[in-house]
Scaffold this motif. Structure first.
Motif, PDB file in Angstrom:
ATOM      1  N   ALA A  76       0.837  -1.199   0.000  1.00 29.41           N
ATOM      2  CA  ALA A  76       0.000   0.000   0.000  1.00 29.41           C
ATOM      3  C   ALA A  76       0.871   1.247   0.000  1.00 29.41           C
ATOM      4  O   ALA A  76       0.618   2.209  -0.740  1.00 29.41           O
ATOM      5  CB  ALA A  76      -0.926   0.001   1.216  1.00 29.41           C
ATOM      6  N   GLY A  77       1.909   1.234   0.831  1.00 34.31           N
ATOM      7  CA  GLY A  77       2.821   2.372   0.864  1.00 34.31           C
ATOM      8  C   GLY A  77       3.555   2.561  -0.448  1.00 34.31           C
ATOM      9  O   GLY A  77       3.731   3.694  -0.915  1.00 34.31           O
ATOM     10  N   ALA A  78       3.989   1.453  -1.064  1.00 36.69           N
ATOM     11  CA  ALA A  78       4.718   1.550  -2.335  1.00 36.69           C
ATOM     12  C   ALA A  78       3.827   2.099  -3.443  1.00 36.69           C
ATOM     13  O   ALA A  78       4.263   2.943  -4.245  1.00 36.69           O
ATOM     14  CB  ALA A  78       5.258   0.172  -2.720  1.00 36.69           C
ATOM     15  N   ILE A  79       2.583   1.630  -3.511  1.00 36.92           N
ATOM     16  CA  ILE A  79       1.647   2.133  -4.516  1.00 36.92           C
ATOM     17  C   ILE A  79       1.384   3.621  -4.297  1.00 36.92           C
ATOM     18  O   ILE A  79       1.397   4.421  -5.245  1.00 36.92           O
ATOM     19  CB  ILE A  79       0.329   1.334  -4.469  1.00 36.92           C
ATOM     20  CG1 ILE A  79       0.565  -0.097  -4.967  1.00 36.92           C
ATOM     21  CG2 ILE A  79      -0.748   2.016  -5.311  1.00 36.92           C
ATOM     22  CD1 ILE A  79      -0.639  -1.007  -4.777  1.00 36.92           C
ATOM     23  N   ALA A  80       1.168   3.998  -3.036  1.00 41.51           N
ATOM     24  CA  ALA A  80       0.902   5.404  -2.731  1.00 41.51           C
ATOM     25  C   ALA A  80       2.093   6.279  -3.107  1.00 41.51           C
ATOM     26  O   ALA A  80       1.933   7.359  -3.691  1.00 41.51           O
ATOM     27  CB  ALA A  80       0.584   5.554  -1.242  1.00 41.51           C
ATOM     28  N   LEU A  81       3.298   5.807  -2.799  1.00 45.84           N
ATOM     29  CA  LEU A  81       4.500   6.585  -3.106  1.00 45.84           C
ATOM     30  C   LEU A  81       4.676   6.752  -4.613  1.00 45.84           C
ATOM     31  O   LEU A  81       4.966   7.852  -5.104  1.00 45.84           O
ATOM     32  CB  LEU A  81       5.727   5.901  -2.509  1.00 45.84           C
ATOM     33  CG  LEU A  81       7.070   6.611  -2.735  1.00 45.84           C
ATOM     34  CD1 LEU A  81       7.059   8.004  -2.104  1.00 45.84           C
ATOM     35  CD2 LEU A  81       8.217   5.775  -2.170  1.00 45.84           C
ATOM     36  N   ALA A  82       4.494   5.676  -5.365  1.00 45.70           N
ATOM     37  CA  ALA A  82       4.646   5.733  -6.821  1.00 45.70           C
ATOM     38  C   ALA A  82       3.657   6.719  -7.438  1.00 45.70           C
ATOM     39  O   ALA A  82       4.008   7.514  -8.325  1.00 45.70           O
ATOM     40  CB  ALA A  82       4.463   4.343  -7.423  1.00 45.70           C
ATOM     41  N   LEU A  83       2.426   6.676  -6.958  1.00 46.77           N
ATOM     42  CA  LEU A  83       1.404   7.575  -7.502  1.00 46.77           C
ATOM     43  C   LEU A  83       1.692   9.032  -7.142  1.00 46.77           C
ATOM     44  O   LEU A  83       1.520   9.947  -7.970  1.00 46.77           O
ATOM     45  CB  LEU A  83       0.030   7.158  -6.989  1.00 46.77           C
ATOM     46  CG  LEU A  83      -0.508   5.829  -7.536  1.00 46.77           C
ATOM     47  CD1 LEU A  83      -1.815   5.463  -6.860  1.00 46.77           C
ATOM     48  CD2 LEU A  83      -0.707   5.916  -9.046  1.00 46.77           C
ATOM     49  N   MET A  84       2.132   9.258  -5.907  1.00 49.76           N
ATOM     50  CA  MET A  84       2.419  10.631  -5.490  1.00 49.76           C
ATOM     51  C   MET A  84       3.586  11.220  -6.280  1.00 49.76           C
ATOM     52  O   MET A  84       3.534  12.357  -6.739  1.00 49.76           O
ATOM     53  CB  MET A  84       2.738  10.652  -3.992  1.00 49.76           C
ATOM     54  CG  MET A  84       1.549  10.377  -3.095  1.00 49.76           C
ATOM     55  SD  MET A  84       2.063  10.201  -1.375  1.00 49.76           S
ATOM     56  CE  MET A  84       0.577   9.480  -0.673  1.00 49.76           C
ATOM     57  N   LEU A  85       4.644  10.428  -6.425  1.00 50.29           N
ATOM     58  CA  LEU A  85       5.808  10.916  -7.168  1.00 50.29           C
ATOM     59  C   LEU A  85       5.469  11.130  -8.638  1.00 50.29           C
ATOM     60  O   LEU A  85       6.077  11.969  -9.310  1.00 50.29           O
ATOM     61  CB  LEU A  85       6.971   9.933  -7.020  1.00 50.29           C
ATOM     62  CG  LEU A  85       7.549   9.795  -5.601  1.00 50.29           C
ATOM     63  CD1 LEU A  85       8.667   8.770  -5.576  1.00 50.29           C
ATOM     64  CD2 LEU A  85       8.043  11.143  -5.077  1.00 50.29           C
ATOM     65  N   GLY A  86       4.488  10.368  -9.125  1.00 46.90           N
ATOM     66  CA  GLY A  86       4.071  10.525 -10.514  1.00 46.90           C
ATOM     67  C   GLY A  86       2.977  11.559 -10.704  1.00 46.90           C
ATOM     68  O   GLY A  86       2.532  11.796 -11.832  1.00 46.90           O
ATOM     69  N   GLY A  87       2.518  12.159  -9.607  1.00 46.81           N
ATOM     70  CA  GLY A  87       1.488  13.192  -9.686  1.00 46.81           C
ATOM     71  C   GLY A  87       0.091  12.668  -9.917  1.00 46.81           C
ATOM     72  O   GLY A  87      -0.804  13.421 -10.296  1.00 46.81           O
ATOM     73  N   ALA A  88      -0.122  11.359  -9.670  1.00 48.21           N
ATOM     74  CA  ALA A  88      -1.440  10.760  -9.896  1.00 48.21           C
ATOM     75  C   ALA A  88      -2.331  10.919  -8.662  1.00 48.21           C
ATOM     76  O   ALA A  88      -1.859  11.165  -7.549  1.00 48.21           O
ATOM     77  CB  ALA A  88      -1.292   9.279 -10.248  1.00 48.21           C
ATOM     78  N   SER A  89      -3.614  10.782  -8.871  1.00 51.16           N
ATOM     79  CA  SER A  89      -4.587  10.933  -7.793  1.00 51.16           C
ATOM     80  C   SER A  89      -4.560   9.747  -6.832  1.00 51.16           C
ATOM     81  O   SER A  89      -4.296   8.607  -7.229  1.00 51.16           O
ATOM     82  CB  SER A  89      -5.990  11.064  -8.393  1.00 51.16           C
ATOM     83  OG  SER A  89      -6.984  10.969  -7.383  1.00 51.16           O
ATOM     84  N   TRP A  90      -4.886  10.036  -5.558  1.00 49.16           N
ATOM     85  CA  TRP A  90      -5.005   8.978  -4.574  1.00 49.16           C
ATOM     86  C   TRP A  90      -6.140   8.001  -4.941  1.00 49.16           C
ATOM     87  O   TRP A  90      -6.143   6.850  -4.507  1.00 49.16           O
ATOM     88  CB  TRP A  90      -5.272   9.563  -3.188  1.00 49.16           C
ATOM     89  CG  TRP A  90      -6.466  10.476  -3.083  1.00 49.16           C
ATOM     90  CD1 TRP A  90      -6.463  11.837  -3.163  1.00 49.16           C
ATOM     91  CD2 TRP A  90      -7.838  10.090  -2.877  1.00 49.16           C
ATOM     92  NE1 TRP A  90      -7.740  12.340  -3.029  1.00 49.16           N
ATOM     93  CE2 TRP A  90      -8.604  11.286  -2.842  1.00 49.16           C
ATOM     94  CE3 TRP A  90      -8.489   8.887  -2.723  1.00 49.16           C
ATOM     95  CZ2 TRP A  90      -9.993  11.279  -2.661  1.00 49.16           C
ATOM     96  CZ3 TRP A  90      -9.868   8.868  -2.537  1.00 49.16           C
ATOM     97  CH2 TRP A  90     -10.606  10.059  -2.506  1.00 49.16           C
TER      98      TRP A  90
END
Length: 406
Positions: A155-169
């Motif tokens: 869950a943390g890895a997915i959240a980090l990847a999306l945040m760094l990529g500028g994607a929505s939660w």
């Protein structure tokens, strides 16, 4: 040899993998996702700390009700049914969060998702007791409980990847819902051997209400309070204090959950550690670890070493203590594996309801640091109270207890 045949021949492997997947979802993103994404939910829906505590408390109340319903479902149709119900709630709840247009809808989805944890763990005590050899049960239950580690880390890895990529939660929650659906399908197949087999045992609560079991229940209650305070508010504490140096502000929670989950994989060795040092030392040591973790978040919320140590220690505490509670209850009440573990988890759930609600009020009334220090004090006090002579893991003679009902 086909994989399906191999799994059929190995109940230990089958149930360990199925349980690992179920807890990875229900105790990973379904239960912890709200805390992981709380800072984003604040921005999107204007949620305050007191409201966050109430939402989290409601989710853990659903967890409590789920435990009771899971025991009834296990007694009626065996352990597979409640596990499937839990994973359905996780799938549906996280899908609702992914599309939530407002705080009210978000709350419904969060509560549904968090409730799944009440259904998807305790039935495995029954399933393992039915199909796994006695000398392998502690190891199987340790594997099942450690699924939370993988769930939290992913869950943390997915959240980090999306945040760094500028994607929505919202994309993360859609991915969580898809993973929950996959776990549901997998458990539907893997648990067919225990479908419709409720197992034997009494259902008289007085059998479990005995003094030698009190340390188990007190440990579970303290565990419920302190872990939910950390899960609900630790990441928000770091973000509101300014985050970790060198990271985007919203990336700090994801990094914390990755560390939390990876460190928690140490719980795979819980049974072996217990065999080496004994249950009393293990329980007290883990409670000290919890106190240190909470204190570090209180005083060092922007320090990389402090936050990393806090997340790692909390991950070790949560995963190892979860395994301890599972096999401790099974050892005390071997004739009542699901019933006794349900009682233990009800103590956890009671603490889980009380913890976030009081913590939110304490944080708003005093400070976030005071909230975490109070939780650390509770863990420390519980460690002191757990006298070695009081901690027992040999079977209790239920025949001598009041109200036996076979």
């Amino acid at each position: 040899m086909p994989l399906s045949e191999t799994l059929t021949m190995s109940p230990f492997l089958t149930l360990s993998i199925a349980g690992f997947a179920a807890t990875a979802i229900s105790f990973g993103p379904a239960r912890m996702g709200f805390g992981l994404f709380l800072s984003q939910f604040r921005d999107s829906f204007g949620i305050g700390t007191t409201m966050a505590g109430l939402i989290s408390g409601a989710g853990f109340a659903g967890f409590l009700l789920g435990l009771i319903a899971a025991y009834a479902a296990t007694a009626w149709r065996g352990p597979r049914l409640p596990v499937l119900i839990g994973l359905f709630l996780a799938t549906t709840g996280m899908a609702i969060v992914a599309v939530a247009p407002n705080a009210g809808t978000l709350s419904v989805g969060v509560v549904m998702a968090m409730s799944s944890a009440g259904f998807a763990w305790s039935p495995f005590n029954n399933a393992v007791h039915q199909q796994v050899e006695p000398d392998m049960r502690s190891r199987s239950l340790s594997v099942v409980s450690t699924g939370t580690s993988l769930g939290a880390a992913l869950a943390g890895a997915i959240a980090l990847a999306l945040m760094l990529g500028g994607a929505s939660w919202r994309i993360a929650w859609a991915a969580f819902a898809a993973a929950a659906l996959a776990s549901l399908i997998g458990n539907l197949v893997a648990m067919r051997g225990v479908a419709g087999q409720p197992g034997r045992g009494r259902s008289n609560w007085r059998v479990l209400c005995v003094m030698p079991a009190l340390p188990l229940y007190l440990s579970a209650l303290s565990f419920g309070v302190t872990t939910t305070v950390f899960i609900s508010f630790a990441t928000d504490r770091v973000v509101r204090a300014g985050g970790l140096e060198g990271l985007p502000l919203q990336a700090s929670p994801a990094v914390m959950f990755i560390i939390y989950g990876i460190a928690g994989l140490a719980a795979l060795g819980t049974a072996a550690i217990k065999d080496r040092i004994g249950l009393p030392r293990l329980v007290r040591g883990l409670l000290v670890v919890s106190a240190l973790s909470l204190a570090l978040i209180a005083v060092l919320p922007t320090s990389w070493p402090g936050v990393a140590a806090a997340a790692g220690l909390q991950g070790i505490f949560v995963m190892m203590m979860s395994a301890v509670l599972a096999f401790w209850s099974e050892r005390l009440f071997p004739e009542l594996p699901s019933f006794s573990f349900t009682a233990t988890l009800l103590a956890v759930a009671l603490g889980s309801v009380i913890g976030p609600a009081l913590a939110g009020v304490l944080s708003d009334g005093l400070s976030p640091a005071a909230m975490f220090l109070a939780a650390a004090a509770l863990s420390g006090a519980t460690a002191i109270a757990m006298r070695p002579r009081l901690i027992r893991e040999t079977p209790l003679d239920c025949e001598d207890q009041p109200g036996p009902a076979r």
